[in-house]
Design a protein around this motif. Structure first.
Motif, PDB file in Angstrom:
ATOM      1  N   LEU A 182      11.505  -1.973  -7.476  1.00 59.41           N
ATOM      2  CA  LEU A 182      12.137  -2.249  -6.193  1.00 59.41           C
ATOM      3  C   LEU A 182      11.102  -2.152  -5.077  1.00 59.41           C
ATOM      4  O   LEU A 182      10.314  -1.200  -5.034  1.00 59.41           O
ATOM      5  N   LYS A 183      11.128  -3.118  -4.181  1.00 60.55           N
ATOM      6  CA  LYS A 183      10.200  -3.088  -3.054  1.00 60.55           C
ATOM      7  C   LYS A 183      10.536  -1.928  -2.130  1.00 60.55           C
ATOM      8  O   LYS A 183      11.703  -1.685  -1.805  1.00 60.55           O
ATOM      9  N   TYR A 184       9.504  -1.208  -1.710  1.00 59.75           N
ATOM     10  CA  TYR A 184       9.664  -0.066  -0.816  1.00 59.75           C
ATOM     11  C   TYR A 184       8.727  -0.274   0.370  1.00 59.75           C
ATOM     12  O   TYR A 184       7.504  -0.293   0.196  1.00 59.75           O
ATOM     13  N   GLU A 223      18.467  -4.386 -16.963  1.00 56.27           N
ATOM     14  CA  GLU A 223      19.494  -3.773 -16.119  1.00 56.27           C
ATOM     15  C   GLU A 223      20.415  -2.882 -16.939  1.00 56.27           C
ATOM     16  O   GLU A 223      20.776  -1.775 -16.523  1.00 56.27           O
ATOM     17  N   SER A 274      12.744  -1.490 -14.004  1.00 60.17           N
ATOM     18  CA  SER A 274      12.961  -2.153 -12.715  1.00 60.17           C
ATOM     19  C   SER A 274      11.818  -1.838 -11.769  1.00 60.17           C
ATOM     20  O   SER A 274      11.096  -0.852 -11.942  1.00 60.17           O
TER      21      SER A 274
END
Length: 242
Positions: A13-15, A100, A11
């Motif tokens: 994820l935008k941070y 996932e 995965s």
């Protein structure tokens, strides 16, 4: 410690506005999470955001402190270039689901060469082959071997499978049970392999029902396992195109 290793992205994820937190399964150290500062803003760096799509196979150079914190990634390059995984609608839906599923299932920060080899080879098989309608089912069953709850096939001739106990039984109980058409397909998949699994013929409804049972099997045997949110997308695509 600086390491050079293969890795499979689970995965990204935008941070903040420009960074990513990437979770990947590495050949050297199992699960690792990396903070990629500014990767979404940089066009000239050694790290490109396109490298971090679900299940991308990379070779990376990373600094591993092994303290349970976010690690740093110095370099990354695609180790295996998928030809169909992201372009084929059914395979793409399956990719999102499997990424996932793996992210929810594998938590160990330790080397497991056999599991990494299985993931690497399985995903390359998925990329190269056309008959993949049963792939996710067989993949999930095979994955349980590495997670420690592969079905006990000692009494596979019995008519029911107890999902809680992980074994075939002679009579039904209060535990969740596989029966009828569901257990027929379950037994057939247990006795096959990737190259011939397409010969296991199932109706769409039967495939969906068995998938539902396998997800329950994971929920019963993995503490904290969450049903993949992408399951609805997978079912929608398979109902329409497969």
């Amino acid at each position: 410690m600086q390491v050079t290793t293969k890795a499979i992205v689970f995965s990204a994820l935008k941070y903040g506005d420009t960074s990513l937190i990437v979770k990947a399964y590495t050949a050297s150290d199992g699960i690792k999470s990396y903070l990629l500062r500014g990767v979404l803003a940089s066009k000239k760096g050694k790290l490109k955001s396109a490298y971090f799509q679900p299940l991308t196979q990379l070779e990376i150079v990373a600094n591993h402190k092994n303290k349970g914190t976010l690690e740093t990634l110095k370099e990354a390059k695609v180790f295996y270039h998928y030809q169909t995984l992201y372009a084929d609608m059914a395979k793409n839906a399956m990719t999102l689901f499997l990424a996932e599923l793996l992210g929810n299932s594998i938590r160990e920060e330790e080397r497991n060469e056999d599991m990494f080899d299985f993931l690497e080879a399985s995903l390359q098989w998925l990329d190269m082959n056309k008959e993949v309608a049963n792939f996710h089912l067989y993949f999930m069953l095979s994955l349980t071997r590495f997670l420690g709850f592969y079905p006990d096939v000692y009494q596979i001739d019995k008519p029911y499978f107890d999902l809680l106990e992980g074994e075939f039984v002679a009579a039904e109980s209060l535990n969740p049970i596989l029966r009828g058409e569901n257990i027929y397909h379950f037994k057939t998949l247990l006795g096959t392999n990737f190259d011939v699994m397409h010969t296991v013929k199932m109706k769409k409804s039967s495939r969906q029902e068995l998938l539902k049972s396998l997800i329950l099997y994971f929920e019963l045997h993995l503490q904290g396992f969450r049903k993949p949110k992408s399951l609805a997308v997978l079912n929608e695509v398979f109902n329409t195109y497969v």
